[in-house]
Every structure is written in C-alpha cells, then in structure tokens.
Design a protein around this motif. Sequence first.
Motif, PDB file in Angstrom:
ATOM      1  N   VAL A   1       0.801  -1.234   0.000  1.00  0.00           N
ATOM      2  CA  VAL A   1       0.000   0.000   0.000  1.00  0.00           C
ATOM      3  C   VAL A   1       0.831   1.280   0.000  1.00  0.00           C
ATOM      4  O   VAL A   1       0.304   2.342  -0.336  1.00  0.00           O
ATOM      5  N   LEU A   2       2.113   1.185   0.358  1.00  0.00           N
ATOM      6  CA  LEU A   2       2.953   2.385   0.375  1.00  0.00           C
ATOM      7  C   LEU A   2       3.554   2.622  -1.011  1.00  0.00           C
ATOM      8  O   LEU A   2       4.218   1.751  -1.573  1.00  0.00           O
ATOM      9  N   GLN A   3       3.340   3.817  -1.543  1.00  0.00           N
ATOM     10  CA  GLN A   3       3.728   4.101  -2.929  1.00  0.00           C
ATOM     11  C   GLN A   3       5.227   4.044  -3.172  1.00  0.00           C
ATOM     12  O   GLN A   3       5.665   3.817  -4.304  1.00  0.00           O
ATOM     13  N   ASN A   4       6.035   4.268  -2.154  1.00  0.00           N
ATOM     14  CA  ASN A   4       7.486   4.256  -2.361  1.00  0.00           C
ATOM     15  C   ASN A   4       8.082   2.858  -2.304  1.00  0.00           C
ATOM     16  O   ASN A   4       9.297   2.685  -2.460  1.00  0.00           O
ATOM     17  N   GLU A   5       7.243   1.842  -2.076  1.00  0.00           N
ATOM     18  CA  GLU A   5       7.731   0.460  -2.044  1.00  0.00           C
ATOM     19  C   GLU A   5       7.790  -0.107  -3.464  1.00  0.00           C
ATOM     20  O   GLU A   5       6.899   0.142  -4.288  1.00  0.00           O
ATOM     21  N   ALA A   6       8.822  -0.896  -3.741  1.00  0.00           N
ATOM     22  CA  ALA A   6       8.944  -1.524  -5.067  1.00  0.00           C
ATOM     23  C   ALA A   6       7.767  -2.440  -5.358  1.00  0.00           C
ATOM     24  O   ALA A   6       7.387  -2.619  -6.524  1.00  0.00           O
ATOM     25  N   THR A   7       7.197  -3.034  -4.300  1.00  0.00           N
ATOM     26  CA  THR A   7       6.103  -3.994  -4.469  1.00  0.00           C
ATOM     27  C   THR A   7       4.724  -3.346  -4.290  1.00  0.00           C
ATOM     28  O   THR A   7       3.736  -4.057  -4.072  1.00  0.00           O
ATOM     29  N   PHE A   8       4.642  -2.027  -4.371  1.00  0.00           N
ATOM     30  CA  PHE A   8       3.367  -1.318  -4.355  1.00  0.00           C
ATOM     31  C   PHE A   8       2.429  -1.971  -5.374  1.00  0.00           C
ATOM     32  O   PHE A   8       2.810  -2.203  -6.524  1.00  0.00           O
ATOM     33  N   PHE A   9       1.213  -2.278  -4.957  1.00  0.00           N
ATOM     34  CA  PHE A   9       0.311  -3.099  -5.770  1.00  0.00           C
ATOM     35  C   PHE A   9       0.142  -2.558  -7.190  1.00  0.00           C
ATOM     36  O   PHE A   9       0.228  -3.318  -8.167  1.00  0.00           O
ATOM     37  N   TYR A  10      -0.102  -1.273  -7.322  1.00  0.00           N
ATOM     38  CA  TYR A  10      -0.340  -0.713  -8.660  1.00  0.00           C
ATOM     39  C   TYR A  10       0.930  -0.749  -9.511  1.00  0.00           C
ATOM     40  O   TYR A  10       0.858  -0.918 -10.735  1.00  0.00           O
ATOM     41  N   ARG A  11       2.093  -0.596  -8.886  1.00  0.00           N
ATOM     42  CA  ARG A  11       3.348  -0.683  -9.635  1.00  0.00           C
ATOM     43  C   ARG A  11       3.532  -2.096 -10.191  1.00  0.00           C
ATOM     44  O   ARG A  11       3.905  -2.267 -11.367  1.00  0.00           O
ATOM     45  N   VAL A  12       3.263  -3.098  -9.371  1.00  0.00           N
ATOM     46  CA  VAL A  12       3.429  -4.490  -9.814  1.00  0.00           C
ATOM     47  C   VAL A  12       2.411  -4.824 -10.897  1.00  0.00           C
ATOM     48  O   VAL A  12       2.744  -5.496 -11.889  1.00  0.00           O
ATOM     49  N   SER A  13       1.186  -4.364 -10.757  1.00  0.00           N
ATOM     50  CA  SER A  13       0.196  -4.644 -11.805  1.00  0.00           C
ATOM     51  C   SER A  13       0.595  -3.970 -13.113  1.00  0.00           C
ATOM     52  O   SER A  13       0.360  -4.518 -14.202  1.00  0.00           O
ATOM     53  N   ASN A  14       1.240  -2.805 -13.040  1.00  0.00           N
ATOM     54  CA  ASN A  14       1.737  -2.152 -14.257  1.00  0.00           C
ATOM     55  C   ASN A  14       2.873  -2.947 -14.889  1.00  0.00           C
ATOM     56  O   ASN A  14       2.981  -3.006 -16.121  1.00  0.00           O
ATOM     57  N   ILE A  15       3.735  -3.540 -14.065  1.00  0.00           N
ATOM     58  CA  ILE A  15       4.797  -4.400 -14.595  1.00  0.00           C
ATOM     59  C   ILE A  15       4.188  -5.560 -15.368  1.00  0.00           C
ATOM     60  O   ILE A  15       4.630  -5.905 -16.472  1.00  0.00           O
ATOM     61  N   LEU A  16       3.143  -6.168 -14.803  1.00  0.00           N
ATOM     62  CA  LEU A  16       2.499  -7.302 -15.459  1.00  0.00           C
ATOM     63  C   LEU A  16       1.855  -6.879 -16.782  1.00  0.00           C
ATOM     64  O   LEU A  16       1.949  -7.596 -17.784  1.00  0.00           O
ATOM     65  N   LYS A  17       1.230  -5.713 -16.796  1.00  0.00           N
ATOM     66  CA  LYS A  17       0.600  -5.259 -18.036  1.00  0.00           C
ATOM     67  C   LYS A  17       1.641  -4.899 -19.090  1.00  0.00           C
ATOM     68  O   LYS A  17       1.367  -4.970 -20.290  1.00  0.00           O
ATOM     69  N   LYS A  18       2.836  -4.529 -18.643  1.00  0.00           N
ATOM     70  CA  LYS A  18       3.930  -4.261 -19.581  1.00  0.00           C
ATOM     71  C   LYS A  18       4.388  -5.567 -20.241  1.00  0.00           C
ATOM     72  O   LYS A  18       4.780  -5.579 -21.411  1.00  0.00           O
TER      73      LYS A  18
ATOM     74  N   ARG B   1      -4.961  -9.164 -19.575  1.00  0.00           N
ATOM     75  CA  ARG B   1      -4.890  -7.758 -19.184  1.00  0.00           C
ATOM     76  C   ARG B   1      -6.188  -7.343 -18.482  1.00  0.00           C
ATOM     77  O   ARG B   1      -6.160  -6.577 -17.518  1.00  0.00           O
ATOM     78  N   SER B   2      -7.319  -7.886 -18.958  1.00  0.00           N
ATOM     79  CA  SER B   2      -8.579  -7.576 -18.291  1.00  0.00           C
ATOM     80  C   SER B   2      -8.632  -8.204 -16.904  1.00  0.00           C
ATOM     81  O   SER B   2      -9.217  -7.630 -15.971  1.00  0.00           O
ATOM     82  N   PHE B   3      -7.987  -9.366 -16.742  1.00  0.00           N
ATOM     83  CA  PHE B   3      -7.883  -9.994 -15.421  1.00  0.00           C
ATOM     84  C   PHE B   3      -7.103  -9.085 -14.469  1.00  0.00           C
ATOM     85  O   PHE B   3      -7.508  -8.877 -13.320  1.00  0.00           O
ATOM     86  N   ILE B   4      -5.997  -8.530 -14.940  1.00  0.00           N
ATOM     87  CA  ILE B   4      -5.189  -7.635 -14.106  1.00  0.00           C
ATOM     88  C   ILE B   4      -5.987  -6.377 -13.759  1.00  0.00           C
ATOM     89  O   ILE B   4      -5.983  -5.918 -12.610  1.00  0.00           O
ATOM     90  N   ASP B   5      -6.705  -5.831 -14.745  1.00  0.00           N
ATOM     91  CA  ASP B   5      -7.538  -4.654 -14.480  1.00  0.00           C
ATOM     92  C   ASP B   5      -8.613  -4.959 -13.440  1.00  0.00           C
ATOM     93  O   ASP B   5      -8.943  -4.099 -12.610  1.00  0.00           O
TER      94      ASP B   5
END
Length: 218
Positions: A89-106, A114-118
Amino acid sequence: MTHEIKLTVNVKDSDEQIEISGTIGDNDWDILEAFVQYAVELISTKLVRNGIFASLQIRWEQGSTMKFGTKLPNWDDVIVFLHKLRPFVLQNEATFFYRVSNILKKIIEQPFLRSFIDEQRKIYSGQMMQEMVRISIDDIVLNSEKVLLDWLNAYEYHRDKNKKEFIDELNQMFPLDASKAIFLQLLSYKIDAIHNLTGFIRVLIREQPEFNLHPKEE
C-alpha cells in the motif's frame, strides 16, 4: 540478464488456450519474487487466516440520533496484519500493488489476461465494494481508498497531523469504530486482489503450475 517466459493458459469451462511468451528483466523479476514473498507473509497472518470479520449495524429511529453497533477483530492481530500490508500500500515500495500490476501489463499483451489484471485493480481499489454499497458523509465517500489511506497514515503508519484532523472531523459524525469496520472490509478486498495477483505471478515465474482465482464473497 532477462528471464524468458512461455506458458499456456487454459480458460476454465472453455476450449480456449492462451499462449504467453516474452521476457522479464532482472529488476522486474526480483520485484515479482518479492511481491510473492510478502504476499505469503501477509496471507499467513492470524487475521487473514481466521478471516477479516468486522460488522457494522446502523439504527435510526425518528426523533433520535443514529446508533452504531460494531464488532471488530482483536486489534493486536490487525496491527500485525497492517505491518505486513505495508509493502503493497505504500507508494514508495517496489512492491506497491499498482506498480506491480503495471509491470504485469507491460509484460502481458493478451487482452483476456490484461482484463484480469484490471479486474484485480478494481477489486483492490475498493471500486467493486462501492458498486454494492456506497457510504458517504456529504461528498466524502467513507468506503474509498482515499479515506482508508488517510486513516492508515493518520493512525497506523504515520502520525500525519492534517490527515488525523480530517479523520477526527469525520469521526464526529461517524464513530471511529464504525469507520474501522468499513476500513477492514475495504482491506479484505485488497487481500483478495493480492491473493489473485500472487497466484498469477507464481505461475509466470514458474513457482507453481497453475492457479485458481480467490473470488470475493458477496
């Protein structure tokens, strides 16, 4: 160094097969592995193992004020759980949920996945909960990710004075324990999204052969 991925996804109750291939760089690979590690630690907490049970009842009778009835889990268990939740939940963490989901969509180009990730982002954000019930004071949505994060940063993760003043002002109309029951329900949605994304990542990085979705109970 890069890591090659190649796998076939069988869509349940369908003959469709989805082929996934590509590469993941070292840095992203390490982040995905860390995400899985932290998720295992989070899901192993007593609060998650026992289920995040919190209930809220609101009664109002004409000529009287609203009355609130709440049931909350042992708060020591909640504190341990929130500590293990920080990497997501902390934005400065490498494993921040939205950051990891963006890695997967990349990495993933296939529309179904991609719809599953969304969908997991929608669950995680609390949007799915809001589609079933929306709790507001004036124009402030209590069961929203913004208010949840304000509470976490005012009381649990930090001692942000401005956010504490905001939450305390809300609590004059909506008691803190009642708010906590709502926040814990929001957090239970986050757990489901983390659980689902973790299962997919474990297949992607070859830690397990398959995964099943963890559906949100209505």
